[in-house]
Design a protein around this motif. Structure first.
Motif, short mmCIF file in Angstrom:
data_model
loop_
_atom_site.label_atom_id
_atom_site.label_comp_id
_atom_site.label_asym_id
_atom_site.label_seq_id
_atom_site.Cartn_x
_atom_site.Cartn_y
_atom_site.Cartn_z
N LEU A 137 6.86 10.12 4.55
CA LEU A 137 5.52 9.27 4.40
C LEU A 137 5.95 7.98 4.78
CD1 LEU A 137 3.65 10.24 1.36
CD2 LEU A 137 2.85 10.22 3.42
N VAL A 138 5.38 7.40 5.65
CA VAL A 138 5.44 5.59 6.00
C VAL A 138 4.42 4.91 5.16
CG1 VAL A 138 5.44 3.95 7.66
CG2 VAL A 138 6.55 6.14 8.20
N LEU A 139 4.80 4.20 4.13
CA LEU A 139 4.04 3.20 3.30
C LEU A 139 4.14 1.94 3.50
CD1 LEU A 139 2.64 3.60 0.35
CD2 LEU A 139 4.78 2.92 -0.53
N ASN A 140 3.04 1.51 3.77
CA ASN A 140 2.96 -0.05 4.35
C ASN A 140 2.03 -0.60 3.10
OD1 ASN A 140 3.75 -0.42 7.18
ND2 ASN A 140 2.11 1.15 7.37
N VAL A 141 2.70 -1.90 2.77
CA VAL A 141 2.44 -2.41 1.72
C VAL A 141 2.16 -4.04 1.77
CG1 VAL A 141 3.03 -3.12 -0.86
CG2 VAL A 141 3.57 -0.77 0.05
N ASN A 142 1.01 -4.41 1.15
CA ASN A 142 0.67 -5.75 1.22
C ASN A 142 0.56 -6.19 -0.35
OD1 ASN A 142 -0.98 -8.43 0.87
ND2 ASN A 142 -1.28 -8.22 3.07
N LEU A 143 1.53 -7.54 -0.75
CA LEU A 143 1.78 -7.69 -2.02
C LEU A 143 0.48 -8.37 -2.64
CD1 LEU A 143 4.70 -7.02 -1.61
CD2 LEU A 143 5.10 -8.88 -2.95
N GLY A 144 -0.42 -8.98 -1.84
CA GLY A 144 -1.75 -9.63 -2.46
C GLY A 144 -1.46 -10.88 -3.19
N GLY A 145 -0.26 -11.50 -3.10
CA GLY A 145 0.25 -12.65 -3.83
C GLY A 145 0.95 -11.94 -5.20
N GLN B 134 -6.26 -11.62 0.90
CA GLN B 134 -6.18 -10.08 0.83
C GLN B 134 -5.24 -9.65 -0.34
OE1 GLN B 134 -4.27 -8.84 4.46
NE2 GLN B 134 -4.39 -6.63 3.96
N GLY B 135 -6.15 -8.94 -1.22
CA GLY B 135 -5.33 -8.44 -2.38
C GLY B 135 -4.38 -7.22 -2.14
N PRO B 136 -3.84 -6.72 -3.32
CA PRO B 136 -2.88 -5.69 -3.08
C PRO B 136 -3.40 -4.63 -2.25
CG PRO B 136 -2.88 -6.64 -5.44
CD PRO B 136 -4.03 -7.15 -4.61
N SER B 137 -2.68 -3.85 -1.50
CA SER B 137 -3.06 -2.73 -0.70
C SER B 137 -2.05 -2.06 -0.25
CB SER B 137 -4.05 -3.09 0.47
OG SER B 137 -3.15 -3.89 1.43
N ALA B 138 -2.13 -0.86 0.03
CA ALA B 138 -1.25 0.00 0.42
C ALA B 138 -1.62 1.11 1.39
CB ALA B 138 -0.16 0.68 -0.59
N SER B 139 -1.03 1.62 2.25
CA SER B 139 -1.48 2.97 3.10
C SER B 139 -0.19 3.68 3.36
CB SER B 139 -2.22 2.55 4.50
OG SER B 139 -1.15 1.61 5.25
N ALA B 140 -0.40 5.04 3.52
CA ALA B 140 0.22 5.93 3.85
C ALA B 140 0.12 6.80 5.16
CB ALA B 140 0.68 7.08 2.39
N GLN B 141 1.22 7.17 5.81
CA GLN B 141 1.06 7.70 7.03
C GLN B 141 1.99 8.98 6.92
OE1 GLN B 141 1.50 5.71 10.72
NE2 GLN B 141 0.94 7.59 11.90
N LEU B 142 1.63 10.18 7.14
CA LEU B 142 2.37 11.21 7.29
C LEU B 142 2.95 11.58 8.59
CD1 LEU B 142 3.88 13.90 5.76
CD2 LEU B 142 1.86 15.11 6.52
N VAL B 143 4.18 11.75 8.75
CA VAL B 143 4.88 11.71 9.94
C VAL B 143 6.25 12.79 10.19
CG1 VAL B 143 4.19 9.43 10.87
CG2 VAL B 143 6.38 9.84 9.90
#
Length: 405
Positions: free
Chosen positions: A273-281, A358-367
């Motif tokens: 899983l590739v996890l992309n994360v934005n801290l949102g401050g 842009q608040g906290p966010s994360a997305s996951a991609q199965l590869v």
């Protein structure tokens, strides 16, 4: 230490050992209704049950509201002061956080004293809990007044008009749950903490036998299985390997001012899983992987969890992690420690008072593991086998100082 010694004696009681079998059966039955139980999870079941039971024992050993003690739990097994202390991890423990619980009574008054050291936690909170772990109020570290040397005191009582640092003990209050979170192991220091009832009250401590009887009875009830199944329900609310948007805590014992997401992962040896994360401050973020029983396994010798200091950020301040059972050769590897099925609980703390654009966010991609490098940012840091060993050695050494005398 006294509470730990007492808890160790309590869990060795024949009555408690017998009650563990009931708890284990409940966990198996509950897990069968939410995602099933793979063979690899069965290998960790006894450890998870043992740690949950020891956490219950520590709670009982923390005294009562007339003579409260500050007791730490939700920790991995450790040795200190010549004592081997069992693990007490339950329901998404965080290796970056020192968890402490203090029993209180709204009809009594207390003074909590402590010290924030020079290298303070990145985030800390005093949460007032009900008997069902509902958050009644929260005193965050940035709201705490301290003296020049970092010392502080907090009045905990029923007064609605107290000045300075105060926790108002409203009706239904049962405990104060303290979280000190660090993201620089071996550098940042957890706060010192003590509590006294004012005025003091004479009380008689319960014997180990009496506490064992109470604990055995607790393990026979449905309440002992509730935290496990409740968090399973959250994680399986969507398909495996998909991550819902983070939400603010406050229910089920979650930190009220924390954003978090819950998800189940299911990975083959050749998947990631590739996890992309934005801290949102946020000041703090952690990407942790958990086993089927919602606890970590060996995060000391594996990068099973990585926070925003342990990981390498992208140039724009975001983070990219690779979660997999096998080493992808990426520095930001969240190692599932060989597990192919389990849970994710990314969380953000120290959120800004004024939300970022842009608040906290994360997305996951199965590869496929073989395709990971084709989708990672061009600036991704990779490691050789020797560099991985150096990373792990530094991690273990920084953790070891936590329990140094």
């Amino acid at each position: 230490m006294a509470a730990e010694k007492l808890a160790i004696t309590v869990v060795q009681s024949p009555a408690v050992i017998a009650a563990k079998a009931t708890l284990k059966a409940k966990w198996l039955a509950a897990a069968q209704t939410t995602g099933g139980v793979p063979d690899e999870a069965l290998a960790n079941l006894d450890e998870a049950v043992d740690e949950s039971v020891f956490a219950f024992a520590l709670s009982l050993a923390s005294g009562n509201a007339n003579d409260p003690k500050v007791v730490s739990f939700l920790a991995a097994p450790h040795n200190w002061y010549g004592m081997s202390v069992p693990g007490s991890r339950t329901t998404f423990d965080n290796p970056d956080t020192l968890y402490r619980s203090i029993p209180v009574d709204p009809a009594s008054s207390y003074v909590i004293t402590g010290k924030v050291h020079g290298q303070k936690p990145v985030d800390f909170n005093f949460s007032l809990y009900s008997s069902t772990n509902a958050t009644l109020s929260n005193l965050a570290g940035d709201q705490l007044g301290t003296n020049a040397d970092g010392s502080f005191f907090i009045n905990a009582n029923s007064s609605p008009t107290g000045g300075g640092n105060q926790i108002q003990l409203v009706s239904g209050a049962a405990s104060i749950f303290v979280r000190d979170t660090i993201n620089e192991w071996g550098v940042q220091q957890f706060n010192s903490l003590a509590i006294k009832r004012t005025p003091s009250a004479s009380t008689q401590s319960q014997s180990a036998d009496a506490l064992a009887t109470t604990l055995a009875a607790t393990l026979q009830t449905s309440a002992a299985a509730a935290p496990f199944i409740a968090y399973n329900t959250l994680a399986y609310a969507q398909p495996a390997n998909t991550l819902p948007a983070p939400s603010l805590g406050g229910t089920g014992g979650r930190l009220a001012n924390q954003a978090a997401s819950y998800a189940a992962f299911q990975l083959a040896d050749d998947e990631a899983l590739v996890l992309n994360v934005n801290l949102g401050g946020a000041k703090y973020f952690i990407a942790p992987a958990y086993g089927r029983w919602t606890i970590t396994t060996d995060y000391i010798n594996h990068t099973q969890t990585l926070n925003n200091t342990q990981a390498v950020p992208n140039p724009d301040g975001t983070y990219t992690f690779v979660i997999s059972p096998k080493d992808p050769g990426v520095y930001n590897w969240v190692d599932t420690a060989g597990l192919h099925q389990g849970f994710l609980n990314p969380r953000w703390q120290g959120l800004p008072a004024t939300p970022a654009s842009q608040g906290p966010s994360a997305s996951a991609q199965l590869v496929k593991l073989s395709d990971v490098r084709t989708i990672l940012p061009a600036t991704t840091k990779y490691v050789t086998a020797a560099e991985r060993q150096a990373q792990l050695a530094a991690r273990a050494a920084s953790y070891a100082s936590r329990y140094a005398p």
